[in-house]
Design a protein around this motif. Structure first.
Motif, mmCIF file in Angstrom:
data_model
loop_
_atom_site.group_PDB
_atom_site.id
_atom_site.type_symbol
_atom_site.label_atom_id
_atom_site.label_comp_id
_atom_site.label_asym_id
_atom_site.label_seq_id
_atom_site.Cartn_x
_atom_site.Cartn_y
_atom_site.Cartn_z
ATOM 1 N N MET A 1 0.835 -1.190 0.000
ATOM 2 C CA MET A 1 0.000 0.000 0.000
ATOM 3 C C MET A 1 0.875 1.248 0.000
ATOM 4 O O MET A 1 1.909 1.304 0.665
ATOM 5 C CB MET A 1 -0.920 0.021 1.218
ATOM 6 C CG MET A 1 -1.939 -1.117 1.252
ATOM 7 S SD MET A 1 -3.023 -1.004 2.681
ATOM 8 C CE MET A 1 -3.898 0.489 2.306
ATOM 9 N N THR A 2 0.438 2.247 -0.744
ATOM 10 C CA THR A 2 1.156 3.510 -0.795
ATOM 11 C C THR A 2 0.795 4.380 0.389
ATOM 12 O O THR A 2 -0.147 4.091 1.144
ATOM 13 C CB THR A 2 0.845 4.242 -2.104
ATOM 14 O OG1 THR A 2 -0.556 4.572 -2.125
ATOM 15 C CG2 THR A 2 1.183 3.375 -3.315
ATOM 16 N N LYS A 3 1.519 5.474 0.522
ATOM 17 C CA LYS A 3 1.241 6.410 1.605
ATOM 18 C C LYS A 3 -0.149 7.015 1.462
ATOM 19 O O LYS A 3 -0.870 7.219 2.454
ATOM 20 C CB LYS A 3 2.306 7.510 1.609
ATOM 21 C CG LYS A 3 2.135 8.523 2.722
ATOM 22 C CD LYS A 3 3.238 9.566 2.677
ATOM 23 C CE LYS A 3 3.061 10.586 3.787
ATOM 24 N NZ LYS A 3 4.129 11.631 3.744
ATOM 25 N N GLU A 4 -0.560 7.266 0.217
ATOM 26 C CA GLU A 4 -1.887 7.849 -0.022
ATOM 27 C C GLU A 4 -2.996 6.895 0.388
ATOM 28 O O GLU A 4 -3.963 7.296 1.038
ATOM 29 C CB GLU A 4 -2.034 8.211 -1.501
ATOM 30 C CG GLU A 4 -3.370 8.855 -1.843
ATOM 31 C CD GLU A 4 -3.547 9.079 -3.327
ATOM 32 O OE1 GLU A 4 -4.497 9.782 -3.730
ATOM 33 O OE2 GLU A 4 -2.726 8.537 -4.106
ATOM 34 N N THR A 5 -2.882 5.630 0.012
ATOM 35 C CA THR A 5 -3.924 4.666 0.355
ATOM 36 C C THR A 5 -4.007 4.431 1.860
ATOM 37 O O THR A 5 -5.093 4.253 2.417
ATOM 38 C CB THR A 5 -3.672 3.335 -0.374
ATOM 39 O OG1 THR A 5 -2.347 2.869 -0.062
ATOM 40 C CG2 THR A 5 -3.797 3.517 -1.872
ATOM 41 N N LYS A 6 -2.864 4.439 2.529
ATOM 42 C CA LYS A 6 -2.877 4.289 3.988
ATOM 43 C C LYS A 6 -3.585 5.464 4.653
ATOM 44 O O LYS A 6 -4.350 5.296 5.611
ATOM 45 C CB LYS A 6 -1.448 4.157 4.510
ATOM 46 C CG LYS A 6 -0.757 2.846 4.160
ATOM 47 C CD LYS A 6 0.654 2.799 4.718
ATOM 48 C CE LYS A 6 1.332 1.490 4.374
ATOM 49 N NZ LYS A 6 2.723 1.426 4.902
ATOM 50 N N GLU A 7 -3.325 6.652 4.156
ATOM 51 C CA GLU A 7 -3.972 7.848 4.715
ATOM 52 C C GLU A 7 -5.479 7.815 4.486
ATOM 53 O O GLU A 7 -6.257 8.148 5.385
ATOM 54 C CB GLU A 7 -3.368 9.094 4.077
ATOM 55 C CG GLU A 7 -3.985 10.396 4.587
ATOM 56 C CD GLU A 7 -3.392 11.612 3.902
ATOM 57 O OE1 GLU A 7 -3.984 12.701 4.021
ATOM 58 O OE2 GLU A 7 -2.348 11.469 3.240
ATOM 59 N N LEU A 8 -5.897 7.389 3.291
ATOM 60 C CA LEU A 8 -7.327 7.322 2.996
ATOM 61 C C LEU A 8 -8.018 6.242 3.819
ATOM 62 O O LEU A 8 -9.159 6.423 4.254
ATOM 63 C CB LEU A 8 -7.535 7.069 1.503
ATOM 64 C CG LEU A 8 -7.154 8.227 0.582
ATOM 65 C CD1 LEU A 8 -7.231 7.810 -0.872
ATOM 66 C CD2 LEU A 8 -8.057 9.431 0.839
ATOM 67 N N ARG A 9 -7.351 5.128 4.043
ATOM 68 C CA ARG A 9 -7.940 4.082 4.884
ATOM 69 C C ARG A 9 -8.071 4.554 6.319
ATOM 70 O O ARG A 9 -9.097 4.299 6.984
ATOM 71 C CB ARG A 9 -7.084 2.809 4.814
ATOM 72 C CG ARG A 9 -7.708 1.629 5.545
ATOM 73 C CD ARG A 9 -6.896 0.375 5.366
ATOM 74 N NE ARG A 9 -5.573 0.477 5.982
ATOM 75 C CZ ARG A 9 -4.718 -0.536 6.074
ATOM 76 N NH1 ARG A 9 -5.032 -1.726 5.562
ATOM 77 N NH2 ARG A 9 -3.548 -0.363 6.632
ATOM 78 N N ARG A 10 -7.065 5.260 6.822
ATOM 79 C CA ARG A 10 -7.149 5.804 8.173
ATOM 80 C C ARG A 10 -8.278 6.833 8.273
ATOM 81 O O ARG A 10 -8.989 6.893 9.282
ATOM 82 C CB ARG A 10 -5.807 6.439 8.536
ATOM 83 C CG ARG A 10 -5.752 6.985 9.956
ATOM 84 C CD ARG A 10 -4.355 7.385 10.347
ATOM 85 N NE ARG A 10 -3.828 8.443 9.478
ATOM 86 C CZ ARG A 10 -2.867 8.267 8.595
ATOM 87 N NH1 ARG A 10 -2.327 7.067 8.424
ATOM 88 N NH2 ARG A 10 -2.434 9.281 7.853
ATOM 89 N N THR A 11 -8.463 7.645 7.237
ATOM 90 C CA THR A 11 -9.544 8.627 7.223
ATOM 91 C C THR A 11 -10.902 7.942 7.289
ATOM 92 O O THR A 11 -11.800 8.364 8.040
ATOM 93 C CB THR A 11 -9.449 9.484 5.948
ATOM 94 O OG1 THR A 11 -8.209 10.185 5.943
ATOM 95 C CG2 THR A 11 -10.594 10.487 5.886
ATOM 96 N N TYR A 12 -11.071 6.890 6.503
ATOM 97 C CA TYR A 12 -12.347 6.162 6.481
ATOM 98 C C TYR A 12 -12.693 5.589 7.852
ATOM 99 O O TYR A 12 -13.807 5.775 8.364
ATOM 100 C CB TYR A 12 -12.272 5.042 5.442
ATOM 101 C CG TYR A 12 -13.458 4.116 5.460
ATOM 102 C CD1 TYR A 12 -14.632 4.448 4.804
ATOM 103 C CD2 TYR A 12 -13.396 2.898 6.150
ATOM 104 C CE1 TYR A 12 -15.721 3.594 4.824
ATOM 105 C CE2 TYR A 12 -14.478 2.036 6.177
ATOM 106 C CZ TYR A 12 -15.637 2.387 5.510
ATOM 107 O OH TYR A 12 -16.716 1.549 5.547
#
Length: 412
Positions: A1-12
Motif C-alpha cells: 500500500m502507498t502512503k496515499e492509500t494508507k492515509e485514505l484508509r485511516r480517514t475512512y
C-alpha cells in the motif's frame, strides 16, 4: 500500500468510528434525558423507542447511499431540490403548529420536518453547480452582473444576480423563514455560501451587499418581540434569570454542576422539569451534567474528528462534485455542532439548531445518517481510486543482493 492509500484508509475508519460513537452516545443521552418525563406520563422509554425506530428507518437510506457511487446523484440534484421545495410548501397548509411555529408534517403518529431534508438537498444542489463551473473553467462569484459590457449605464453593471448554486438554497431559506425557523434557515443558506467561497468567490465584491444584509437582519430582529427577547437574554441572561434568560441560566447551571467527572448517567437533576427542551436543542447540557467535563471534551473531540477527516476527504477527492459534497457535509456537521454547543454554553443566542446525533429528533437522525453515509461513500471511492492508481503504476523490479552489488560495482 502507498502512503496515499494508507492515509485514505485511516480517514475512512476514523470517520466511521466517530459516527458510530456519536450515534451510541446520542441514544444513551436521549434515554437519560427523557425517561423521567416518560415515566410521569406512563409511557416508559417512549422517546428512546421512537428514536430507535427512526434509527432503523434511517439504516435503509444510509446503506443505499453508502453502496451506490455518489457521482450518480449529480444527475438528480434538480429533482432533489424540487422535492425539498415541495415538502416545504406542503408544511403551510397541513403542517402541525408547535410553540407558534408550523414546521412539521404528521404521518401515522410520527412527525416529519422537511427543513432538515432541505439542508442536505441544498448541499447537493450547490455542489453540482459549483462542480460544473470549475470543470468548465468559469469564474465563481457570489453575485453576477446583468451585463459585462463596459459602456452600459452604471445600474446595469451592479452585481445583484446570485450565483446559480445559491438559487435553490435561497428559495428554501425564504420558505423556512416563513415557518418561522431562523436558525435552520441560516444553516440552509450559510453552508452553500461557504461552499461558493471555497470555490473561489471573493468577499470584496459583496462588501456593500453584506452591509445591506446586515441592516436587513437588524430590522428582522426588531420586527418581532420574541426575537429581541432572545438577544436580550443572550447579552445578560442572569439579569433575566426568572423570565427571558431562564433557559440559558438553567443550561449553564447544568453544565457547571457536572464538574469534571459528572453526576452519572441518569442522575442529572436538570431534566426534572428544570431545563426546557432538555432532550432536543439543549441535550448537550444534560450530557455535560451527567458525563462531566471529560464527556463534553470527548464529544468535542468526536466532532473535531469528523471535521478534520471530512476536510481531508474533500481535499483528497479528485472529482469536483465529490469534493464540494464532502466539504458541504463537513460544514453541516461542524457548523451545527458549533452553533448548538455555543448556544447551550451561552456564547451564541438561542436558535433552533439541534446537535447532530445527540439531540432527539427522528428526521434529524435520518438525515444525519444519510449525510454520514454519503461522506463515507466519498471516502471509500477515494480509497478505491487510489488503489487503482497504485496498481497501474509500474512496480520496481526486485533483485537479489548479489545482483544489486554487481550492478553497482561491476567487475573490471
Amino acid at each position: 500500500m502507498t502512503k496515499e492509500t494508507k492515509e485514505l484508509r485511516r480517514t475512512y475508519w476514523a470517520l466511521l468510528t466517530a459516527f458510530a460513537l456519536l450515534v451510541a452516545m446520542g441514544m444513551a443521552n436521549v434515554f437519560s434525558a427523557t425517561f423521567v418525563s416518560d415515566g410521569v406520563h406512563g409511557r416508559f422509554f417512549n422517546h428512546l423507542m421512537r428514536q430507535a425506530i427512526f434509527f432503523a428507518v434511517g439504516l435503509g437510506p444510509a446503506l443505499f447511499l453508502y453502496k451506490k457511487d455518489y457521482r450518480i446523484w449529480r444527475n438528480y440534484t434538480k429533482w432533489i431540490i424540487i422535492g425539498a421545495v415541495v415538502l416545504l410548501l406542503i408544511v403551510f397548509p397541513i403542517g402541525i403548529v408547535v410553540n407558534g411555529a408550523r414546521r412539521w408534517i404528521g404521518v401515522a403518529g410520527f412527525t416529519f420536518q422537511p427543513s432538515e431534508v432541505a439542508k442536505l438537498a441544498g448541499i447537493l444542489y450547490a455542489a453540482s453547480h459549483l462542480a460544473d463551473f470549475l470543470e468548465k473553467r468559469r469564474p465563481i462569484e457570489f453575485l453576477y452582473r446583468l451585463s459585462h459590457a463596459k459602456d452600459v449605464v452604471f445600474w446595469r453593471r451592479l452585481r445583484f444576480v446570485p450565483h446559480i448554486a445559491l438559487w435553490g438554497p435561497l428559495l428554501m431559506f425564504l420558505l423556512v423563514m416563513e415557518q418561522p425557523d431562523a436558525g435552520t434557515a441560516f444553516v440552509i443558506l450559510a453552508i452553500p455560501a461557504v461552499m461558493v467561497f471555497a470555490g473561489g468567490a471573493r468577499l470584496s465584491h459583496i462588501k456593500w451587499h453584506c452591509a445591506v444584509l446586515g441592516g436587513g437582519a437588524l430590522l428582522y430582529l426588531l420586527s418581532a418581540p420574541y426575537r429581541m427577547n432572545r438577544i436580550i437574554a443572550w447579552l445578560d441572561p442572569w439579569e433575566y434569570e426568572k423570565t427571558l434568560g431562564y433557559q440559558t441560566v438553567q443550561s449553564l447551571i447544568a453544565i457547571g454542576s457536572g464538574g469534571i467527572l459528572g453526576q452519572g448517567i441518569g442522575d442529572g437533576v436538570s431534566k426534572f422539569s428544570y431545563l426546557p427542551e432538555a432532550h432536543t436543542d439543549f441535550a448537550f447540557a444534560i450530557l455535560a451534567q451527567e458525563w462531566g467535563l471529560r464527556g463534553s471534551i470527548f464529544i468535542l473531540l468526536l466532532f473535531c474528528t469528523v471535521v478534520y477527516f471530512g476536510a481531508m476527504t474533500a481535499w483528497n477527492c479528485r472529482d469536483k462534485f465529490g469534493m464540494f459534497t464532502a466539504l458541504g457535509i463537513t460544514l453541516y456537521f461542524g457548523g451545527q455542532g458549533f452553533i448548538n454547543i455555543g448556544m447551550v454554553c451561552g456564547v451564541l443566542p438561542v436558535v433552533g439548531v439541534p446537535l447532530p446525533f445527540i439531540s432527539y429528533g427522528g428526521t434529524s437522525l435520518v438525515v444525519n445518517m444519510a449525510a454520514a453515509a454519503l461522506l463515507l461513500n466519498i471516502c471509500r471511492q477515494n480509497y478505491k481510486q487510489a488503489m487503482e492508481r497504485a496498481a497501474a503504476e509500474p512496480q520496481p523490479v526486485l533483485r537479489s543482493m548479489k545482483e544489486e552489488t554487481r550492478s553497482r560495482f561491476p567487475l573490471r
